[in-house]
Design an enzyme around this catalytic site. Structure first.
Site, PDB file in Angstrom:
ATOM      1  N   ASP A  51       0.442  -1.314   0.186  1.00 44.15           N
ATOM      2  CA  ASP A  51       0.286  -0.337   0.401  1.00 44.15           C
ATOM      3  C   ASP A  51       0.852   1.469  -0.412  1.00 44.15           C
ATOM      4  O   ASP A  51       1.851   1.654   1.220  1.00 44.15           O
ATOM      5  CB  ASP A  51      -0.367   0.053   0.670  1.00 44.15           C
ATOM      6  CG  ASP A  51      -1.545   1.302   1.825  1.00 44.15           C
ATOM      7  OD1 ASP A  51      -2.647   1.171   0.556  1.00 44.15           O
ATOM      8  OD2 ASP A  51      -1.380   2.370   2.403  1.00 44.15           O
ATOM      9  N   TYR A  56       3.224  10.065   0.603  1.00 38.94           N
ATOM     10  CA  TYR A  56       3.399   9.685   0.703  1.00 38.94           C
ATOM     11  C   TYR A  56       5.387  10.038   0.155  1.00 38.94           C
ATOM     12  O   TYR A  56       6.313   9.137   1.389  1.00 38.94           O
ATOM     13  CB  TYR A  56       3.127   8.145   0.910  1.00 38.94           C
ATOM     14  CG  TYR A  56       2.170   7.381   1.763  1.00 38.94           C
ATOM     15  CD1 TYR A  56       1.356   8.459   2.510  1.00 38.94           C
ATOM     16  CD2 TYR A  56       2.221   6.216   1.385  1.00 38.94           C
ATOM     17  CE1 TYR A  56       0.509   7.680   2.943  1.00 38.94           C
ATOM     18  CE2 TYR A  56       0.027   5.611   1.882  1.00 38.94           C
ATOM     19  CZ  TYR A  56       0.088   6.565   2.498  1.00 38.94           C
ATOM     20  OH  TYR A  56      -2.192   6.172   3.183  1.00 38.94           O
ATOM     21  N   LYS A  77      -2.543   5.695  -4.339  1.00 35.00           N
ATOM     22  CA  LYS A  77      -4.503   6.865  -3.918  1.00 35.00           C
ATOM     23  C   LYS A  77      -4.217   8.134  -4.132  1.00 35.00           C
ATOM     24  O   LYS A  77      -2.486   9.053  -4.282  1.00 35.00           O
ATOM     25  CB  LYS A  77      -4.208   6.949  -2.337  1.00 35.00           C
ATOM     26  CG  LYS A  77      -4.001   6.245  -1.409  1.00 35.00           C
ATOM     27  CD  LYS A  77      -4.341   5.741  -0.271  1.00 35.00           C
ATOM     28  CE  LYS A  77      -4.297   4.661   0.513  1.00 35.00           C
ATOM     29  NZ  LYS A  77      -2.617   4.447   0.794  1.00 35.00           N
ATOM     30  N   HIS A 110      -7.803  10.033  -1.978  1.00 34.38           N
ATOM     31  CA  HIS A 110      -7.395   9.666  -0.805  1.00 34.38           C
ATOM     32  C   HIS A 110      -7.934  10.779   0.739  1.00 34.38           C
ATOM     33  O   HIS A 110      -8.193   9.700   2.082  1.00 34.38           O
ATOM     34  CB  HIS A 110      -5.859  10.291  -0.347  1.00 34.38           C
ATOM     35  CG  HIS A 110      -4.639   9.656   0.365  1.00 34.38           C
ATOM     36  ND1 HIS A 110      -3.269  10.222   0.303  1.00 34.38           N
ATOM     37  CD2 HIS A 110      -5.207   8.955   1.546  1.00 34.38           C
ATOM     38  CE1 HIS A 110      -2.650   9.572   1.183  1.00 34.38           C
ATOM     39  NE2 HIS A 110      -3.758   8.570   2.337  1.00 34.38           N
TER      40      HIS A 110
END
Length: 304
Positions: A51, A56, A77, A110
């Site tokens: 994931d 990120y 996402k 997200h």
């Protein structure tokens, strides 16, 4: 990419694809420099769901780790600055380029809001963005599409117009925040719920010690000869929930997989149901006096 692992079971999504119950999470403020090596170690242990998310900053490391693996399930996402109808497809293509992949197994919106060029929160054109997500699915660039951080009320709103229904809603969910309303709406509509922060995200700026320092879980773990994390993750599995656990510790990565050959007792589950409930990931950063969400009640539709 998607495939089954002997040790981690899968559940069927409404698109006909299968998602591994346990995923390896890469969202962290303290991501190790050798993240790609850590992911490869997790894959060798048997992890099959990785994931990530554009925000990120880990898609490159994930791509380096998964390049030669044909049987992995990869989730990424759409971040808020790209949550505009005309930005969804380009943003997905950018994620795919960073990952070195031809398609995602799962692509999630997200958060239920967008951001302007100054990173200021603005209302999400939910239908327009979802139509663009559906186009990503139609083009085969995202085998399944879904959302994250959507309340039960927002899920109901999305499901009312979706031609391709969301396959997943990824939300904060653990013994300290059970998300019954969201789970009920998702279960009625064939949407799989995936838990982020299944262990409470202790150690993050917003995390909670409600899981890892729970006296109830400590007692059950001691009685069963398990770790607290194993008890917390087993509880989620017995609720029919998938979960993304983040650990860069090799021993804990292995322990977190050892969930599927034992069960909690009715007494264990009754005690867990007595754990006080509190949301940890509030999303205060996304509140603004100008909207679209002026307070937490509005962001979560009272589900706080």
């Amino acid at each position: 990419m998607a495939g089954a692992s002997a040790s981690i079971p899968c559940v069927a999504l409404n698109t006909g694809h299968a998602i591994p119950v346990l995923g390896f999470g890469t969202g962290s403020s303290s991501t190790p420099e050798d993240l790609a090596a850590t992911i490869l170690h997790a894959v060798r242990l048997g992890y099959r769901h990785i994931d990530t998310a554009s925000v990120y900053g880990t898609e490159g490391a994930v791509g380096a780790a998964v390049a030669s693996r044909a049987d992995l399930f990869v989730t990424s996402k759409l971040w808020m600055n790209d949550a505009h109808p005309d930005r969804v497809l380009p943003a997905l293509r950018e994620s795919l380029a960073r990952l070195g992949l031809d398609y995602l197994d799962l692509f999630l919106v997200h958060w239920p809001l967008a951001a302007d060029e100054n990173k200021k929160p603005v209302p999400l054109d939910m239908e327009g963005v979802w139509r663009a997500m559906e186009e990503c699915h139609r083009l085969g660039l995202a085998r399944s599409i879904g959302v994250s951080n959507f309340s039960a009320a927002k899920m109901s709103r999305l499901l009312a117009f979706a031609a391709v229904p969301p396959a997943v809603n990824q939300v904060e969910l653990n013994v300290g925040w059970r998300q019954e309303k969201v789970r009920e709406v998702c279960a009625k509509n064939g949407v799989v719920v995936t838990a982020f922060s299944p262990l409470g995200a202790i150690g993050t700026t917003w995390g909670s010690n409600a899981v890892m320092e729970s006296g109830v879980l400590q007692d059950i773990a001691a009685k069963r000869g398990k770790t607290i994390a194993q008890v917390a993750l087993r509880w989620l599995h017995e609720q029919g929930v998938c979960f993304v656990a983040r650990s860069f510790n090799k021993e804990r990565l292995k322990q977190n997989m050892e969930l599927f050959d034992w069960e909690l007792s009715d007494d264990d589950k009754e005690k867990i149901m007595g754990i006080p409930q509190r949301r940890a990931c509030h999303g205060e950063l996304f509140l603004s006096p100008d909207g679209p969400y002026k307070n937490l009640e509005e962001l979560w539709d009272g589900e706080i």
